[in-house]
Design an enzyme around this catalytic site. Structure first.
Site, PDB file in Angstrom:
ATOM      1  N   VAL A  86      63.503 -14.332  58.804  1.00 25.17           N
ATOM      2  CA  VAL A  86      64.774 -13.679  59.118  1.00 25.17           C
ATOM      3  C   VAL A  86      65.891 -14.721  59.157  1.00 25.17           C
ATOM      4  O   VAL A  86      65.846 -15.677  59.933  1.00 25.17           O
ATOM      5  CB  VAL A  86      64.697 -12.924  60.459  1.00 25.17           C
ATOM      6  N   LYS A  87      66.877 -14.505  58.321  1.00 22.55           N
ATOM      7  CA  LYS A  87      67.998 -15.440  58.199  1.00 22.55           C
ATOM      8  C   LYS A  87      69.128 -14.978  59.115  1.00 22.55           C
ATOM      9  O   LYS A  87      69.611 -13.850  59.008  1.00 22.55           O
ATOM     10  CB  LYS A  87      68.452 -15.470  56.740  1.00 22.55           C
ATOM     11  N   VAL A  88      69.549 -15.875  60.006  1.00 18.08           N
ATOM     12  CA  VAL A  88      70.500 -15.533  61.063  1.00 18.08           C
ATOM     13  C   VAL A  88      71.655 -16.534  61.051  1.00 18.08           C
ATOM     14  O   VAL A  88      71.427 -17.741  60.973  1.00 18.08           O
ATOM     15  CB  VAL A  88      69.806 -15.566  62.444  1.00 18.08           C
TER      16      VAL A  88
END
Length: 218
Positions: A86-88
């Site tokens: 998950v890219k945050v």
């Protein structure tokens, strides 16, 4: 060093995979838009297709910028495939979300990192990867590769396990420079990966070998 390809183009991902050197994929909303992939469901189906090609880490970015939204989107993305990371974004709610995901066993990539301070917070929150943007810093006359090196040294000093994923790489020079400063991963366009093969002495040497072979063997 690991090589990730920075694209949402399935053909380019397949070509990089077929080279035998691909370790993962990074995507973002801009890359999805470039491929004309619209709508949440279509994008998530596309992530699944990418995962099937590479069978390796695929960074999928949340769109929300608030904590609750990032948690909701991140959990949905992580449920798509075990390879999803998950890219945050590196904002306050993003750091909080990374901490939450870390505690839940969901891997993360903290993106849009432009300083050692941001990278420090990402590591303390438990990010799997941190993505300093080399090219974008170069665009404003700052030292993108230098930042990568500074982050690498900080992580080694304090024994953080977060991997430094050099992003916004524009060319082979960026890749080599990131190798030299110890980046764990470089994510780059296919053209930059293939560009590593190019050297005039390789071309001229191969040509000479073939010419000599023909002289002897007709």
């Amino acid at each position: 060093m690991k090589f990730f390809i920075d694209t949402a183009n399935l053909e380019q991902i397949q070509e990089a995979y077929d080279l035998g050197v691909l370790d993962g994929v990074t995507t973002n909303p801009s890359l999805m838009a470039k491929e004309g992939i619209k709508g949440t469901e279509n994008q998530r189906e596309h992530y699944i297709k990418i995962c099937k090609i590479v069978n390796a880490d695929v960074s999928a970015e949340v769109i929300a910028t608030d904590y609750e939204g990032m948690i909701r989107e991140g959990e949905e993305l992580a449920a798509l495939n075990p390879h999803i990371v998950v890219k945050v974004p590196c904002i306050a709610d993003g750091i909080k979300a990374i901490k939450y995901f870390t505690e839940k066993g969901i891997r993360t990539n903290c993106t849009l990192v432009f300083s050692v301070g941001q990278a420090l917070l990402a590591a303390k929150a438990g990010a799997t990867y941190v993505s300093p943007f080399v090219g974008r810093l170069d665009d404003i006359c700052e030292d993108g590769v230098g930042l990568v090196g500074d982050i690498v040294r900080m992580y080694r000093t304090y024994d953080y396990k977060t991997q430094v994923l050099a992003a916004s790489i524009r060319n082979t020079k960026h890749i080599i420079e990131c190798v030299e400063v110890g980046a764990d991963v470089a994510t780059c366009p296919l053209s930059a990966i293939k560009g590593l093969l190019n050297h005039p002495l390789t071309d001229s040497g191969l040509k000479k070998f073939l010419e000599d072979y023909k002289k002897v063997n007709g």
